[in-house]
Design a protein around this motif. Structure first.
Motif, mmCIF file in Angstrom:
data_model
loop_
_atom_site.group_PDB
_atom_site.id
_atom_site.type_symbol
_atom_site.label_atom_id
_atom_site.label_comp_id
_atom_site.label_asym_id
_atom_site.label_seq_id
_atom_site.Cartn_x
_atom_site.Cartn_y
_atom_site.Cartn_z
ATOM 1 N N SER A 40 -7.418 16.609 16.925
ATOM 2 C CA SER A 40 -8.441 15.818 16.227
ATOM 3 C C SER A 40 -9.470 16.721 15.567
ATOM 4 C CB SER A 40 -9.137 14.882 17.221
ATOM 5 O OG SER A 40 -8.212 13.992 17.777
ATOM 6 N N ARG A 41 -9.889 17.766 16.248
ATOM 7 C CA ARG A 41 -10.908 18.648 15.694
ATOM 8 C C ARG A 41 -10.381 19.433 14.495
ATOM 9 N NH1 ARG A 41 -12.175 22.574 18.941
ATOM 10 N NH2 ARG A 41 -10.819 22.117 20.692
ATOM 11 N N LEU A 42 -9.078 19.806 14.500
ATOM 12 C CA LEU A 42 -8.497 20.517 13.377
ATOM 13 C C LEU A 42 -8.489 19.646 12.115
ATOM 14 C CD1 LEU A 42 -7.068 23.095 12.370
ATOM 15 C CD2 LEU A 42 -4.889 22.094 13.140
ATOM 16 N N ALA A 43 -8.154 18.365 12.267
ATOM 17 C CA ALA A 43 -8.164 17.452 11.117
ATOM 18 C C ALA A 43 -9.584 17.249 10.592
ATOM 19 C CB ALA A 43 -7.544 16.113 11.518
ATOM 20 N N ALA B 101 -21.317 23.828 3.848
ATOM 21 C CA ALA B 101 -20.027 24.259 3.293
ATOM 22 C C ALA B 101 -19.558 25.564 3.935
ATOM 23 C CB ALA B 101 -20.140 24.427 1.775
ATOM 24 N N ALA B 102 -20.481 26.520 4.119
ATOM 25 C CA ALA B 102 -20.116 27.792 4.745
ATOM 26 C C ALA B 102 -19.697 27.575 6.199
ATOM 27 C CB ALA B 102 -21.306 28.745 4.674
ATOM 28 N N ASN B 103 -20.412 26.712 6.931
ATOM 29 C CA ASN B 103 -20.067 26.448 8.341
ATOM 30 C C ASN B 103 -18.693 25.793 8.456
ATOM 31 O OD1 ASN B 103 -22.471 27.531 9.209
ATOM 32 N ND2 ASN B 103 -23.523 25.555 9.269
ATOM 33 N N ALA B 104 -18.403 24.823 7.575
ATOM 34 C CA ALA B 104 -17.104 24.132 7.629
ATOM 35 C C ALA B 104 -15.959 25.100 7.378
ATOM 36 C CB ALA B 104 -17.072 22.983 6.616
ATOM 37 N N THR B 105 -16.113 26.005 6.399
ATOM 38 C CA THR B 105 -15.058 26.992 6.083
ATOM 39 C C THR B 105 -14.855 27.934 7.266
ATOM 40 O OG1 THR B 105 -15.673 26.862 3.735
ATOM 41 C CG2 THR B 105 -14.362 28.762 4.453
ATOM 42 N N LEU C 215 -13.038 26.069 10.211
ATOM 43 C CA LEU C 215 -11.615 25.835 9.969
ATOM 44 C C LEU C 215 -10.822 27.131 10.154
ATOM 45 C CD1 LEU C 215 -9.311 24.014 9.040
ATOM 46 C CD2 LEU C 215 -9.926 24.539 6.664
ATOM 47 N N ALA C 216 -11.398 28.242 9.666
ATOM 48 C CA ALA C 216 -10.691 29.529 9.817
ATOM 49 C C ALA C 216 -10.546 29.894 11.292
ATOM 50 C CB ALA C 216 -11.448 30.620 9.060
ATOM 51 N N ALA C 217 -11.622 29.623 12.105
ATOM 52 C CA ALA C 217 -11.557 29.961 13.530
ATOM 53 C C ALA C 217 -10.516 29.127 14.256
ATOM 54 C CB ALA C 217 -12.933 29.769 14.155
ATOM 55 N N GLU D 212 -2.648 28.138 20.046
ATOM 56 C CA GLU D 212 -2.155 26.796 20.341
ATOM 57 C C GLU D 212 -1.893 26.006 19.070
ATOM 58 O OE1 GLU D 212 -4.926 28.053 21.462
ATOM 59 O OE2 GLU D 212 -4.989 28.007 23.677
ATOM 60 N N THR D 213 -2.536 26.396 17.955
ATOM 61 C CA THR D 213 -2.429 25.593 16.735
ATOM 62 C C THR D 213 -1.014 25.631 16.153
ATOM 63 O OG1 THR D 213 -4.733 26.142 16.253
ATOM 64 C CG2 THR D 213 -3.443 25.215 14.457
ATOM 65 N N ALA D 214 -0.304 26.771 16.291
ATOM 66 C CA ALA D 214 1.018 26.907 15.670
ATOM 67 C C ALA D 214 2.012 25.905 16.260
ATOM 68 C CB ALA D 214 1.535 28.348 15.851
ATOM 69 N N GLY D 215 2.147 25.794 17.635
ATOM 70 C CA GLY D 215 3.108 24.870 18.263
ATOM 71 C C GLY D 215 2.408 23.706 18.930
ATOM 72 N N LEU D 216 1.397 23.110 18.268
ATOM 73 C CA LEU D 216 0.570 22.066 18.889
ATOM 74 C C LEU D 216 1.373 20.808 19.192
ATOM 75 C CD1 LEU D 216 -2.208 21.111 19.806
ATOM 76 C CD2 LEU D 216 -2.656 20.379 17.442
ATOM 77 N N ASP D 217 2.244 20.359 18.321
ATOM 78 C CA ASP D 217 2.951 19.091 18.528
ATOM 79 C C ASP D 217 3.947 19.203 19.696
ATOM 80 O OD1 ASP D 217 1.562 18.044 16.443
ATOM 81 O OD2 ASP D 217 3.116 18.495 14.933
#
Length: 877
Positions: A298-301, A613-617, A620-622, A628-633
């Motif tokens: 949810s946080r990644l989206a 805008a700088a904080n959001a970018t 997202l990069a972090a 865990e993000t690569a094989g999350l599903d």
């Protein structure tokens, strides 16, 4: 023996908040003349408090001594003489109350000081809430507050007892002579063996009562001890029966076997509960893993959506700020132009107001010169009015006092009375017919009547008629001459030719006094307040101003006037121009502030959009860099499968744990253990009680308590019979003593003659040929005049007040004979007396002041200012 007050000092007593001292009181007549609300009645109340109110009382009267609204300690100090010795009392109320009496034998404090005061002044303890004057003894009768003498009242019990001793001494033995004197002391001595003076049991009665009570207590104690022994036997048998039941219950093994079964069930229930806790922990850990993976997705989206949204917001904020920047420059130019115009308008207004102030100063100087001219005119008129005022006041002082006019009237009546007496005893003869040859003492007689006062020789031709009036006529003639001489001397002493001349002079003096008041009003009218010249109201202020006036400095001045109205109009136009310029400047400044206010948030909004805008970018990069993000599903599906398996195992453990109720098993074991513990405790307590009863029976069983109870009951009956006999003897003696006392009192009531004689000596001066009548309580009940009696309550208020004062003087004289310390204090006396009776009453009070100290507290200066030693309250520090 007169009581003489020498000094009174008050602190925090009602209106006397600051320390106040009254001294200068003499032995005779002292008069304190002050207006209302200056503390005269408060002074009398303070003296009563110092002498008669207990220091440690906190009743309503004592609380009223404190100044209104203040929590302080009222304090009074009085120096006085009694029995020819110097005394001083100091008393403090409410806070840290205290009393101290200093006398010839030293100091006394507390209750000893109160008792010493009561014994010295012949008073008794005052326990009332509002103050009982009857308890104050002689001074309660003779210290008369406001309106207390408006009706005739009887003296209190203490005064009656003192006066009765004097009456009995004057009239001799009242009852039975020597026989009564022998019997009464014997009865009193026997009465004292049974009763106190106040009628309470004492002596033999008290002893018999105490012996009766002691015998009753001893009998009750013996009966109680016997009953207690019998009860101990019963209690011992009951305790032994209970002990046998407890021993049988403790020997039963049923509860022990049941407890062993419950302990086995408890072990099984604890193992099942431990397994259930393990399954719950495992299922919770897997559920947390699933929740964490869901949250990461949810946080990644949300981070990807935030990057797009913040870029759009930044573009919009920059466009809005650039649009408002041009409008802000225009507003700043308009504000600068408005400030320049406002500075020019203010300079013009300053010049206009300076011209206006100079014009007003010139106009004020002209007004001052006009006011000075009017002040000089009023001053001239004031001098004329003051001359008339001094003349009228001098004429007003020539008025003869009413006593002088009355004296002249009495002397003139004495002349008329002596002349009438001379005319009544003289010889009157009448001549008629031819009188040529008739001579009287050598002179030819004339027709008509003639009054002869001395020996006269009438010649009738050759015969001579000698007429000798009565010898007493010469005394009447001398009395007439003396009366005329007295009248002439009195007239000459006061500088008048006749009584009519005196009355005419008094009328002129009264008119002059009235004219003085008119002139005072006119003088006040010509000396008003003149604020422009700094002159206050009054003749003195006007005179001082005229005297200090510099003639040269107050000249006529310039004749040219200043147009203040035109200058005021110019200043008003300048004020209007400044107001308009201020309005334009404030509007431009307000517009500038509004534009700047709108520009500021846009700058803040642009900076915030850039930061978001700088904080959001960055966020997202972090999140993209996490492993865990690569094989999350795939990881989320695997975690949900393991969570389902753990949930099945948890349900199996819950079913196994519900087979036994761990808490119920523990409660049953606790009940069985408690039952055994209580039984053992009860057994120990019963053994202790049984041992105590056995010891008590061993100790009391051989004392013969039954015989003792019988003997004690017989002693109680004998004590009751003795008490009844002593009570009957006491009642008989009391009845005999009361009967003798009643007969003595009844007989002594006929001996109020000495009181009436003393009172008549004063009352006859006020009411000639009046006979006072007193009641059994020594109170004046009626006045008999010309054979007719009048109740005191039916007399006028003025007469009642005068009789109340005179009867108090009579009692004061009798108390002086007894050696009782007395003084007379009257607060606002004789308020309803006419001038004649007022003069007579003041004369009587002046005579009484030769025997005792008299203090008059009054607000009537004219009526009492000629009397005694004049003392003021306001002059004291």
């Amino acid at each position: 023996m007169s009581l003489r007050i020498r000094r009174v000092a008050l602190t925090n007593f009602r209106k006397f908040r600051d320390p106040f001292v009254l001294d200068g009181l003499t032995d005779g007549l002292n008069v304190i003349i002050e207006p209302n609300e200056t503390g005269k009645s408060t002074l009398l109340e303070a003296m009563r408090a110092a002498f008669f109110i207990r220091h440690n009382t906190a009743n309503r009267l004592a609380r009223s001594y404190a100044p209104h609204g203040e929590a302080v300690a009222p304090q009074i100090e009085i120096g006085f003489e009694a029995k020819g010795e110097e005394w001083q009392v100091t008393k403090r109320f409410l806070k840290s109350p205290s009393v101290e009496v200093r006398g010839p034998i030293g100091r006394a404090q507390g209750e000893d000081a109160e008792a010493q005061l009561q014994g010295l002044l012949g008073a008794r303890r005052d326990t009332s809430q509002a103050g009982d004057i009857a308890a104050h003894g002689a001074l309660g009768l003779l210290w008369v507050g406001q309106a207390q003498a408006l009706e005739v009242t009887a003296p209190g019990e203490i005064v009656r007892d003192s006066v009765r001793a004097t009456l009995e001494a004057e009239v001799g033995t009242i009852m039975g002579g020597a026989a009564y004197q022998r019997v009464r002391p014997r009865i009193d001595s026997q009465f004292a063996e049974y009763w106190t003076n106040s009628g309470r049991p004492t002596g033999r009665q008290t002893t018999a009562r105490e012996e009766h009570d002691a015998a009753q207590r001893a009998a009750a104690d013996a009966v109680t001890r016997l009953a207690a022994l019998e009860q101990a036997f019963s209690d011992l048998e009951a305790g032994r029966a209970k002990l046998r039941l407890l021993d049988r219950d403790l020997a039963d093994t049923t509860d022990a076997e049941r407890r062993q079964v419950l302990v086995g069930q408890l072990e099984v229930a604890r193992s099942a509960a431990q397994l259930l806790d393990t399954r719950r922990a495992e299922q919770g850990r897997l559920a947390d893993r699933v929740t964490a993976l869901d949250d990461l997705g949810s946080r990644l989206a949300d981070a990807r959506a935030a990057v797009a949204d913040t870029a759009t917001a930044l573009t919009k904020a920059r466009d809005r700020r650039l649009t408002l920047a041009e409008e802000l420059g225009s507003a700043r130019d308009r504000a600068a132009s408005a400030r320049e115009l406002l500075a020019v308008a203010r300079e013009q207004r300053r010049a206009a107001h300076m011209a206006l102030d100079e014009g007003r100063a010139l106009a004020a100087a002209q007004d001052r010169r006009a006011e000075i001219i009017r002040a000089r005119q009023r001053h001239a008129e004031l001098l004329i009015l003051e001359a008339k005022f001094d003349a009228a006041r001098a004429l007003g002082r020539t008025e003869l006092p009413a006593k002088v006019v009355k004296s002249l009237e009495e002397r003139e009546r004495a002349v008329d009375k002596a002349h009438a007496a001379l005319d009544a005893g003289a010889t009157r003869i009448e001549f008629a017919g031819e009188l040529d040859r008739v001579t009287i003492d050598g002179m030819v007689a004339a027709p008509g009547d003639r009054t002869l006062f001395r020996e006269t020789r009438i010649r009738l031709g050759q015969a001579e008629l000698i007429i000798r009036p009565p010898a007493g006529l010469q005394g009447a003639e001398m009395a007439l001459a003396n009366a005329r001489d007295d009248l002439a001397a009195a007239l000459a002493e006061h500088g008048v030719a006749s009584l009519a001349d005196a009355r005419t002079r008094n009328e002129a003096a009264r008119d002059a006094v009235a004219n003085v008041r008119t002139l005072e009003a006119r003088i006040a009218g010509v000396t008003p307040v003149v604020a422009s010249l700094g002159i206050e109201a009054g003749a003195s202020a006007l005179k001082l101003f005229i005297a200090a006036l510099n003639e040269d400095a107050e000249g006529a001045g310039s004749g040219e006037g200043t147009d203040v109205v035109a200058l005021t109009a110019v200043a008003a136009r300048a004020d209007s121009a400044v107001a308009k310029a201020e309005g334009v400047s404030e509007a431009a400044a307000e517009q500038l502030r509004e534009t700047e206010a709108r520009h500021g948030p846009l700058m803040v909004e642009e900076a915030g959009a850039e930061r978001d805008a700088a904080n959001a970018t960055t966020q997202l990069a972090a999140m993209t860099e996490k492993p865990e993000t690569a094989g999350l599903d795939k990881a989320l599906a695997d975690a949900r499968q393991r969570e389902a398996a753990a949930l099945v195992n948890l349900q199996d453990a819950e079913r196994a744990a519900t087979a036994y109720d761990l808490a119920a098993i523990e409660r049953q074991i606790a009940v069985l253990d408690k039952r055994v513990e209580v039984a053992r405790t009860q057994r120990i307590d019963l053994e202790k009680v049984i041992a105590g009863l056995e010891a008590r029976i061993d100790a009391e069983g051989g004392k013969g308590l039954g015989d003792r109870a019988a003997v004690a009951l017989e002693a109680a009956d004998a004590a009751a019979a003795a008490l009844a006999r002593v009570t009957q003897e006491a009642d008989t003696l009391k009845l005999l003593r009361d009967t003798l006392e009643g007969a003595r009192v009844e007989t002594s009531r006929t001996f109020v003659g000495p009181v009436a004689r003393r009172a008549r000596r004063h009352i006859e001066r006020l009411l000639p040929d009046a006979d006072p009548s007193f009641g059994d309580d020594l109170g004046l009940t009626s006045i008999v005049r010309a054979g007719l009696g009048e109740n005191c309550g039916d007399l006028s208020k003025g007469t009642q007040e005068q009789l109340a004062v005179l009867t108090r003087l009579a009692f004061a004289d009798m108390l002086l004979e007894q050696g009782v310390p007395v003084s007379l204090i009257l607060d606002d006396p004789l308020v309803y007396s006419d001038d004649t009776r007022l003069d007579l009453m003041t004369e009587i009070l002046s005579e009484a002041a030769t025997r005792m100290q008299v203090i008059l507290l009054t607000c009537r200066d004219r009526a009492f200012r000629h009397l005694g030693n004049r003392i003021t309250l306001t002059a004291n520090p």
